[in-house]
Write a protein that holds these residues in place. Structure first.
Motif, PDB file in Angstrom:
ATOM      1  N   ARG A 182       0.827  -1.212   0.000  1.00 52.86           N
ATOM      2  CA  ARG A 182       0.000   0.000   0.000  1.00 52.86           C
ATOM      3  C   ARG A 182       0.852   1.249   0.000  1.00 52.86           C
ATOM      4  NH1 ARG A 182      -4.083  -0.512   4.919  1.00 52.86           N
ATOM      5  NH2 ARG A 182      -4.890   1.399   3.955  1.00 52.86           N
ATOM      6  N   THR A 183       0.302   2.305  -0.614  1.00 52.90           N
ATOM      7  CA  THR A 183       0.884   3.636  -0.569  1.00 52.90           C
ATOM      8  C   THR A 183      -0.235   4.626  -0.293  1.00 52.90           C
ATOM      9  OG1 THR A 183       2.636   3.074  -2.157  1.00 52.90           O
ATOM     10  CG2 THR A 183       2.130   5.416  -1.854  1.00 52.90           C
ATOM     11  N   GLU A 184      -0.105   5.357   0.798  1.00 55.40           N
ATOM     12  CA  GLU A 184      -1.149   6.307   1.167  1.00 55.40           C
ATOM     13  C   GLU A 184      -0.515   7.625   1.593  1.00 55.40           C
ATOM     14  OE1 GLU A 184      -3.564   4.679   4.221  1.00 55.40           O
ATOM     15  OE2 GLU A 184      -4.515   3.176   2.911  1.00 55.40           O
ATOM     16  N   LEU A 185      -1.266   8.704   1.408  1.00 56.45           N
ATOM     17  CA  LEU A 185      -0.813  10.008   1.866  1.00 56.45           C
ATOM     18  C   LEU A 185      -0.814  10.063   3.387  1.00 56.45           C
ATOM     19  CD1 LEU A 185      -2.804  12.275  -0.591  1.00 56.45           C
ATOM     20  CD2 LEU A 185      -0.325  12.290  -0.368  1.00 56.45           C
ATOM     21  N   THR A 186       0.200  10.682   3.940  1.00 59.79           N
ATOM     22  CA  THR A 186       0.180  11.013   5.358  1.00 59.79           C
ATOM     23  C   THR A 186      -0.666  12.269   5.548  1.00 59.79           C
ATOM     24  OG1 THR A 186       2.132  12.417   5.182  1.00 59.79           O
ATOM     25  CG2 THR A 186       2.495  10.055   5.632  1.00 59.79           C
ATOM     26  N   SER A 187      -0.872  12.684   6.792  1.00 60.74           N
ATOM     27  CA  SER A 187      -1.614  13.930   7.021  1.00 60.74           C
ATOM     28  C   SER A 187      -0.866  15.117   6.417  1.00 60.74           C
ATOM     29  CB  SER A 187      -1.836  14.139   8.520  1.00 60.74           C
ATOM     30  OG  SER A 187      -0.606  14.170   9.224  1.00 60.74           O
ATOM     31  N   ALA A 188       0.467  15.076   6.495  1.00 59.72           N
ATOM     32  CA  ALA A 188       1.270  16.139   5.866  1.00 59.72           C
ATOM     33  C   ALA A 188       1.118  16.077   4.346  1.00 59.72           C
ATOM     34  CB  ALA A 188       2.731  15.990   6.266  1.00 59.72           C
ATOM     35  N   GLY A 189       1.061  14.859   3.806  1.00 59.15           N
ATOM     36  CA  GLY A 189       0.870  14.710   2.378  1.00 59.15           C
ATOM     37  C   GLY A 189      -0.470  15.240   1.912  1.00 59.15           C
ATOM     38  N   GLU A 190      -1.513  14.989   2.700  1.00 60.87           N
ATOM     39  CA  GLU A 190      -2.841  15.517   2.367  1.00 60.87           C
ATOM     40  C   GLU A 190      -2.811  17.037   2.304  1.00 60.87           C
ATOM     41  OE1 GLU A 190      -5.555  14.093   1.504  1.00 60.87           O
ATOM     42  OE2 GLU A 190      -5.575  12.026   2.238  1.00 60.87           O
ATOM     43  N   ALA A 191      -2.138  17.647   3.293  1.00 61.29           N
ATOM     44  CA  ALA A 191      -2.053  19.103   3.329  1.00 61.29           C
ATOM     45  C   ALA A 191      -1.258  19.635   2.145  1.00 61.29           C
ATOM     46  CB  ALA A 191      -1.422  19.551   4.644  1.00 61.29           C
ATOM     47  N   PHE A 192      -0.178  18.932   1.789  1.00 62.19           N
ATOM     48  CA  PHE A 192       0.672  19.376   0.681  1.00 62.19           C
ATOM     49  C   PHE A 192      -0.053  19.230  -0.660  1.00 62.19           C
ATOM     50  CE2 PHE A 192       3.785  18.591  -2.667  1.00 62.19           C
ATOM     51  CZ  PHE A 192       4.670  19.645  -2.494  1.00 62.19           C
ATOM     52  N   LEU A 193      -0.851  18.170  -0.805  1.00 58.91           N
ATOM     53  CA  LEU A 193      -1.477  17.853  -2.085  1.00 58.91           C
ATOM     54  C   LEU A 193      -2.362  18.983  -2.586  1.00 58.91           C
ATOM     55  CD1 LEU A 193      -2.002  15.727  -4.302  1.00 58.91           C
ATOM     56  CD2 LEU A 193      -3.890  14.886  -2.887  1.00 58.91           C
ATOM     57  N   SER A 194      -3.147  19.555  -1.694  1.00 61.43           N
ATOM     58  CA  SER A 194      -4.058  20.627  -2.105  1.00 61.43           C
ATOM     59  C   SER A 194      -3.296  21.809  -2.696  1.00 61.43           C
ATOM     60  CB  SER A 194      -4.892  21.080  -0.906  1.00 61.43           C
ATOM     61  OG  SER A 194      -5.719  22.168  -1.266  1.00 61.43           O
ATOM     62  N   GLY A 195      -2.251  22.257  -1.999  1.00 63.98           N
ATOM     63  CA  GLY A 195      -1.458  23.373  -2.503  1.00 63.98           C
ATOM     64  C   GLY A 195      -0.710  23.027  -3.766  1.00 63.98           C
ATOM     65  N   ALA A 196      -0.241  21.770  -3.870  1.00 64.18           N
ATOM     66  CA  ALA A 196       0.476  21.347  -5.073  1.00 64.18           C
ATOM     67  C   ALA A 196      -0.436  21.409  -6.294  1.00 64.18           C
ATOM     68  CB  ALA A 196       1.015  19.928  -4.887  1.00 64.18           C
ATOM     69  N   ARG A 197      -1.655  20.950  -6.134  1.00 65.85           N
ATOM     70  CA  ARG A 197      -2.605  21.004  -7.257  1.00 65.85           C
ATOM     71  C   ARG A 197      -2.885  22.443  -7.664  1.00 65.85           C
ATOM     72  NH1 ARG A 197      -6.469  16.138  -5.034  1.00 65.85           N
ATOM     73  NH2 ARG A 197      -5.727  14.507  -6.470  1.00 65.85           N
ATOM     74  N   GLU A 198      -3.013  23.324  -6.685  1.00 65.14           N
ATOM     75  CA  GLU A 198      -3.245  24.738  -7.001  1.00 65.14           C
ATOM     76  C   GLU A 198      -2.055  25.325  -7.749  1.00 65.14           C
ATOM     77  OE1 GLU A 198      -4.151  26.782  -3.423  1.00 65.14           O
ATOM     78  OE2 GLU A 198      -6.041  25.721  -3.076  1.00 65.14           O
ATOM     79  N   CYS A 199      -0.844  24.984  -7.317  1.00 67.81           N
ATOM     80  CA  CYS A 199       0.364  25.496  -7.987  1.00 67.81           C
ATOM     81  C   CYS A 199       0.447  24.991  -9.419  1.00 67.81           C
ATOM     82  CB  CYS A 199       1.610  25.084  -7.211  1.00 67.81           C
ATOM     83  SG  CYS A 199       1.859  25.969  -5.655  1.00 67.81           S
ATOM     84  N   LEU A 200       0.165  23.702  -9.615  1.00 62.05           N
ATOM     85  CA  LEU A 200       0.219  23.135 -10.964  1.00 62.05           C
ATOM     86  C   LEU A 200      -0.838  23.751 -11.866  1.00 62.05           C
ATOM     87  CD1 LEU A 200       0.823  19.382 -10.081  1.00 62.05           C
ATOM     88  CD2 LEU A 200       2.470  20.989 -11.073  1.00 62.05           C
TER      89      LEU A 200
END
Length: 306
Positions: free
Chosen positions: A54-72
Motif C-alpha cells: 500500500r501507498t497512502e498520503l500522510t496527514s502532511a501529504g494531504e495538506a501538501f497535495l491541495s497546494g500542489a494542485r493549485e500550484c500546478l
C-alpha cells in the motif's frame, strides 16, 4: 522544490502506486522515488506512508497535495495565457456532460473544437447536473452541459439557456395508454414509475410536477441511466416521464416502447454553464465554437433564451 516534484506527488496520490505514477509521468520509478524523497527531506516531513502493498498520503501529504494542485493549475494557466497572447490556444479543457444532453451534439462539438484547437487536451466527465455544477464551482470543471427543472437555475456559475423541453410518457407497447394521443398527470398517478435516483435534478423534474399538481406517485425502480430505465419499461415493470428530445430517438423504431404526450407534465431547461471568474483561454475558445459570444446569458436574477 519544483513543479515536476509536485506532479510526481499528485501522480502517486492519485494512483496510490509509485510504479503506476512513474508510468503516468513517463519516467523510471527510481527517478520518481528519488525526487519525492528529496522533496520530503526538504520539507522535513513524510508525504507518503509506504509498505510492500500500500501507498497512502500522510496527514502532511494531504495538506501538501491541495497546494500542489493549485500550484500546478496556476502554472498550466500561466502557460496557456502566454500562448493565448500569441494567438495559440493550449492547456486543458475539462468538460462535464449530462448523459441526457440533447440540445447540443457534444461529440460533434468536440470534433469541431479539436479541429480548431488541436493543442488543447480535452477531458470529458459525465454526471448529474448538481454534481457537475458543483465541480465547476470548485474549479474541477471548466464548462458543463446541465439539465434542470423549469424554474430552477444554476447558481454560482455563468450559464446560458440552450433549450427547454417537455417530458413525454414512456410506456410498454402493450400498455393501456400506448395508443392515447395525450394524457394528464392525473391519468398516470396510479401507475408504477421508473425514474432517476431521488434527490437528483433529473428526478426533481418529475417530482416537482406531481407535487405542484397535488398528486402522489409510486416510484418502484430507480436507475442512474436512461438505457436501464427504458429496459425496465420494456419489461412491463413501470412507466416513466423523460425529456422528449433525448428519449424520442431511443424509442422511435423500438417495438417494445411507446411515447405519449403529456399535458401539464414536467419541463426541463438545458444550460451551458462555466466558471464566471476569469475563464481560461481553452474555455473561451469552446464558447466561441458554440457561438456564445453573440448570445445572451442567464444570471441568478432570471433566464434568457438564445
Amino acid at each position: 522544490m519544483d513543479l515536476q516534484q509536485m506532479r510526481y506527488v499528485v501522480a502517486v496520490a492519485e494512483t496510490r502506486n509509485f510504479t503506476r505514477a512513474a508510468e503516468r509521468c513517463s519516467v523510471v520509478q527510481s527517478s520518481l522515488s528519488h525526487r519525492i524523497a528529496d522533496l520530503e527531506r526538504e520539507l522535513g516531513v513524510r508525504l507518503f506512508a509506504r509498505s510492500s502493498r500500500r501507498t497512502e498520503l500522510t496527514s502532511a501529504g494531504e495538506a501538501f497535495l491541495s497546494g500542489a494542485r493549485e500550484c500546478l493549475a496556476a502554472a498550466d494557466r500561466a502557460a496557456a495565457d502566454a500562448a493565448a497572447a500569441a494567438g495559440i490556444v493550449r492547456g486543458r479543457l475539462a468538460v462535464g456532460v449530462l448523459v441526457t444532453t440533447a440540445a447540443v451534439d457534444v461529440p460533434e462539438l468536440l470534433q469541431r473544437y479539436r479541429a480548431r484547437h488541436p493543442d488543447v487536451r480535452v477531458q470529458l466527465r459525465a454526471g448529474g447536473s448538481d454534481e457537475l455544477a458543483e465541480a465547476i464551482r470548485r474549479g474541477e470543471l471548466d464548462i458543463a452541459f446541465l439539465g434542470l427543472p423549469e424554474g430552477v437555475r444554476p447558481s454560482g456559475v455563468e450559464a446560458l439557456v440552450l433549450d427547454d423541453d417537455e417530458h413525454v410518457l414512456v410506456v410498454p407497447a402493450g400498455h393501456r395508454l400506448a395508443g392515447a394521443a395525450r394524457v394528464a398527470l392525473a391519468d398516470v398517478a396510479d401507475e408504477v414509475f421508473v425514474d432517476f435516483m431521488r434527490g437528483t435534478p433529473a428526478r426533481d423534474q418529475t417530482d416537482l410536477a406531481f407535487t405542484a399538481a397535488g398528486l402522489v406517485r409510486d416510484v418502484a425502480y430507480e436507475a442512474g441511466v436512461v438505457e436501464l430505465i427504458t429496459r425496465l419499461i420494456a419489461r412491463g415493470l413501470g412507466v416513466a416521464l423523460l425529456p422528449s428530445a433525448f428519449v424520442r430517438p431511443l424509442v422511435d423504431g423500438n417495438p417494445e416502447l411507446a411515447l405519449v404526450m403529456v399535458v401539464g407534465g414536467p419541463r426541463r431547461v438545458e444550460y451551458l454553464a462555466w466558471n464566471r471568474f476569469n475563464p481560461s483561454p481553452a474555455t473561451l475558445a469552446l464558447l466561441n465554437v458554440l457561438g456564445v459570444g453573440a448570445r445572451r446569458r442567464t444570471h441568478a436574477n432570471g433566464t434568457e433564451r438564445t
